[in-house]
Motif scaffolding. Structure first.
Motif, PDB file in Angstrom:
ATOM      1  N   GLY A   8     -16.798 -31.334  10.601  1.00 39.47           N
ATOM      2  CA  GLY A   8     -15.865 -30.689   9.683  1.00 39.47           C
ATOM      3  C   GLY A   8     -14.562 -31.427   9.489  1.00 39.47           C
ATOM      4  O   GLY A   8     -13.800 -31.113   8.585  1.00 39.47           O
ATOM      5  N   LYS A   9     -14.288 -32.444  10.306  1.00 37.18           N
ATOM      6  CA  LYS A   9     -13.049 -33.214  10.148  1.00 37.18           C
ATOM      7  C   LYS A   9     -13.185 -34.186   8.982  1.00 37.18           C
ATOM      8  O   LYS A   9     -14.241 -34.746   8.740  1.00 37.18           O
ATOM      9  N   THR A  10     -12.087 -34.395   8.286  1.00 37.32           N
ATOM     10  CA  THR A  10     -12.041 -35.387   7.221  1.00 37.32           C
ATOM     11  C   THR A  10     -12.081 -36.774   7.845  1.00 37.32           C
ATOM     12  O   THR A  10     -11.457 -37.018   8.877  1.00 37.32           O
ATOM     13  N   SER A  12     -11.133 -40.684   7.154  1.00 32.33           N
ATOM     14  CA  SER A  12     -10.350 -41.582   6.303  1.00 32.33           C
ATOM     15  C   SER A  12     -10.609 -43.018   6.720  1.00 32.33           C
ATOM     16  O   SER A  12     -10.955 -43.290   7.867  1.00 32.33           O
ATOM     17  N   PRO A  18      -9.572 -40.902   2.025  1.00 25.17           N
ATOM     18  CA  PRO A  18     -10.610 -40.028   2.570  1.00 25.17           C
ATOM     19  C   PRO A  18     -11.970 -40.373   1.956  1.00 25.17           C
ATOM     20  O   PRO A  18     -12.072 -40.608   0.758  1.00 25.17           O
ATOM     21  N   GLY A  20     -14.932 -38.580   3.164  1.00 24.69           N
ATOM     22  CA  GLY A  20     -15.809 -37.430   3.312  1.00 24.69           C
ATOM     23  C   GLY A  20     -15.491 -36.629   4.553  1.00 24.69           C
ATOM     24  O   GLY A  20     -14.405 -36.727   5.111  1.00 24.69           O
ATOM     25  N   VAL A  21     -16.481 -35.864   4.979  1.00 22.33           N
ATOM     26  CA  VAL A  21     -16.328 -34.952   6.111  1.00 22.33           C
ATOM     27  C   VAL A  21     -17.466 -35.195   7.096  1.00 22.33           C
ATOM     28  O   VAL A  21     -18.604 -35.455   6.694  1.00 22.33           O
ATOM     29  N   GLU A  46     -20.511 -37.033   5.060  1.00 21.42           N
ATOM     30  CA  GLU A  46     -20.946 -36.678   3.707  1.00 21.42           C
ATOM     31  C   GLU A  46     -19.730 -36.597   2.807  1.00 21.42           C
ATOM     32  O   GLU A  46     -18.668 -36.112   3.217  1.00 21.42           O
ATOM     33  N   SER A  47     -19.899 -37.057   1.564  1.00 18.14           N
ATOM     34  CA  SER A  47     -18.780 -37.008   0.627  1.00 18.14           C
ATOM     35  C   SER A  47     -18.449 -35.560   0.321  1.00 18.14           C
ATOM     36  O   SER A  47     -19.323 -34.692   0.321  1.00 18.14           O
ATOM     37  N   ALA A  48     -17.184 -35.306   0.067  1.00 16.35           N
ATOM     38  CA  ALA A  48     -16.733 -33.939  -0.199  1.00 16.35           C
ATOM     39  C   ALA A  48     -17.417 -33.358  -1.429  1.00 16.35           C
ATOM     40  O   ALA A  48     -17.752 -32.182  -1.473  1.00 16.35           O
ATOM     41  N   ALA A  49     -17.650 -34.193  -2.431  1.00 18.56           N
ATOM     42  CA  ALA A  49     -18.279 -33.717  -3.669  1.00 18.56           C
ATOM     43  C   ALA A  49     -19.801 -33.719  -3.576  1.00 18.56           C
ATOM     44  O   ALA A  49     -20.479 -33.148  -4.414  1.00 18.56           O
ATOM     45  N   ARG A  69      -8.340 -35.127  11.446  1.00 20.00           N
ATOM     46  CA  ARG A  69      -9.142 -36.172  10.799  1.00 20.00           C
ATOM     47  C   ARG A  69      -9.577 -37.249  11.787  1.00 20.00           C
ATOM     48  O   ARG A  69      -9.033 -37.378  12.879  1.00 20.00           O
TER      49      ARG A  69
END
Length: 94
Positions: A8-10, A12, A18, A20-21, A46-49, A69
């Motif tokens: 769940g952490k971003t 970078s 950034p 993903g997560v 995984e990318s956020a989108a 992060r």
């Protein structure tokens, strides 16, 4: 911090972008893999989108873990060249 708490952490890059997560943390199947690959785990990012495939970041590429992060030691443009977008790089992990 336990590795599984990184979920769940971003994530970078070294240039503060950034990417993903952390969706999962892959652990070695056995200790011989640690010696073979020079690391103990992979982060599945995984990318956020959700538009790009996940990236498999090896332990040695993590520069720092902060409360909110994870920071990689490489820049954004090095992701494709690194081969970390290929899941076979983490094939002996669970």
């Amino acid at each position: 911090m336990t590795l599984d708490r990184m979920r769940g952490k971003t994530v970078s890059t070294a240039d503060e972008r950034p990417i993903g997560v952390v969706a999962d943390v892959l652990h070695p199947v056995d200790t011989s893999d640690q010696a073979k690959h020079g690391g103990e785990y992979y982060l599945v990012v995984e990318s956020a989108a959700g538009r790009t495939p996940p990236v498999y970041v090896p332990e040695q590429a993590v520069r720092a873990v902060e409360p909110d992060r994870v920071i990689r030691g490489t820049a954004t443009d090095e992701i494709v060249r690194s081969g970390w977008n290929d899941p076979s790089s983490a094939f002996r992990y669970r």
